[in-house]
Every structure is written in structure tokens, then in C-alpha cells.
Design a protein around this motif. Structure first.
Motif, PDB file in Angstrom:
ATOM      1  N   SER A  48     -24.353 -34.334 -21.964  1.00  8.94           N
ATOM      2  CA  SER A  48     -24.547 -33.156 -22.701  1.00  8.94           C
ATOM      3  C   SER A  48     -24.384 -33.468 -24.377  1.00  8.94           C
ATOM      4  CB  SER A  48     -22.976 -32.464 -22.671  1.00  8.94           C
ATOM      5  OG  SER A  48     -23.436 -31.592 -21.324  1.00  8.94           O
ATOM      6  N   ALA A  68     -23.884 -31.105 -27.414  1.00 11.12           N
ATOM      7  CA  ALA A  68     -23.860 -29.303 -28.177  1.00 11.12           C
ATOM      8  C   ALA A  68     -23.647 -29.460 -29.566  1.00 11.12           C
ATOM      9  CB  ALA A  68     -22.129 -29.087 -27.368  1.00 11.12           C
ATOM     10  N   LYS A 102     -27.182 -22.374 -25.130  1.00 11.76           N
ATOM     11  CA  LYS A 102     -25.368 -22.839 -25.396  1.00 11.76           C
ATOM     12  C   LYS A 102     -25.877 -24.464 -26.417  1.00 11.76           C
ATOM     13  CE  LYS A 102     -23.984 -21.788 -20.472  1.00 11.76           C
ATOM     14  NZ  LYS A 102     -23.135 -23.375 -19.349  1.00 11.76           N
ATOM     15  N   THR A 140     -27.301 -26.783 -26.408  1.00 11.12           N
ATOM     16  CA  THR A 140     -26.933 -27.774 -24.784  1.00 11.12           C
ATOM     17  C   THR A 140     -28.441 -28.355 -25.202  1.00 11.12           C
ATOM     18  OG1 THR A 140     -24.656 -27.142 -25.171  1.00 11.12           O
ATOM     19  CG2 THR A 140     -25.353 -29.232 -24.285  1.00 11.12           C
TER      20      THR A 140
END
Length: 127
Positions: free
Chosen positions: A21, A23, A76, A78
Motif C-alpha cells: 500500500s 498512502a 483513501k 492510496t
């Protein structure tokens, strides 16, 4: 300014999967080119995959095509890299990067073309 933070790295056996991920600290008014790079021990930085943050085509290096999938969740802020069928040669530090230059991701394949970088997350694949 945008800060990027990667997570999701770890150690797996060959054939296994991981999802990385990336972010971002905030959303941006314009689409960025979000990419994953990797750097194996003793080797240089290598581009892995890219996509535009507001959607669009995805791009993959030949070495990961068909095994890795880049995706995003704009709610998000992300970007993800799903890595399946991992091989020992995928072992590397993985970095996410973003460029607000406005060019197609197709042409953004080197370190100097990106102005935002994360700190990296280690992926180790054992045989």
C-alpha cells in the motif's frame, strides 16, 4: 507537498502473495502518475508499474506483467500493488513515487521524473 508512506512488505515463500500500500498524506486537485519502483541489493532502481490516480491505463514492466496488479482507492488516497506468484528475484526494497508533471505514465520510468517518494518497504521472497 505530498508525503507518501508504503506498507505491506514482508517475507514470503516463492509462489506467495503480498499487497503493498502507498498512502498519500492528502488528495490533489489534479491527477498524479503513481508508480512503484524496486531496488534489489546491488542493483539499481527499476520501474515496476504505474497508473494515473484519477484512473486510466495501467503499465507494467515485463518481469511482473500478469503477476502484479496496480490499483487505487481514491477515497483513501492510496495506491496498491498486489503481487502474486512471487519469485525470489522479486526480492527488493519497493518504493512508491508520484509525479505531478502531467505527462502520461507511459513516459515516466526513471527516478528523476518523480517529485514525491516514499521511504520504501522491504519484500523478501525465499525459494
Amino acid at each position: 507537498q505530498v508525503q507518501l508512506m508504503e506498507s505491506g512488505g514482508g517475507s514470503v515463500q516463492a509462489g506467495g502473495s503480498l499487497r503493498l500500500s502507498c498512502a498519500a498524506s492528502r488528495s490533489t486537485p489534479s491527477s498524479l502518475c503513481a508508480s512503484w519502483f524496486r531496488e534489489a541489493l546491488g542493483k539499481g532502481l527499476a520501474w515496476v508499474s504505474s497508473m494515473k490516480t484519477f484512473g486510466g491505463d495501467t503499465y507494467y514492466d515485463d518481469t511482473v506483467e500478469g503477476r502484479f496488479t496496480i490499483s487505487q482507492d481514491n477515497a483513501k488516497n492510496t495506491v496498491y500493488l498486489q503481487m502474486n506468484s512471487l519469485k525470489p528475484e522479486d526480492t527488493a526494497m519497493y518504493y512508491c513515487a508520484a509525479s505531478d508533471a502531467g505527462y502520461s505514465c507511459r513516459f515516466l520510468l526513471t527516478r528523476g521524473q518523480y517529485n514525491y517518494w516514499g521511504q520504501g518497504t522491504q519484500v523478501t521472497v525465499s525459494s
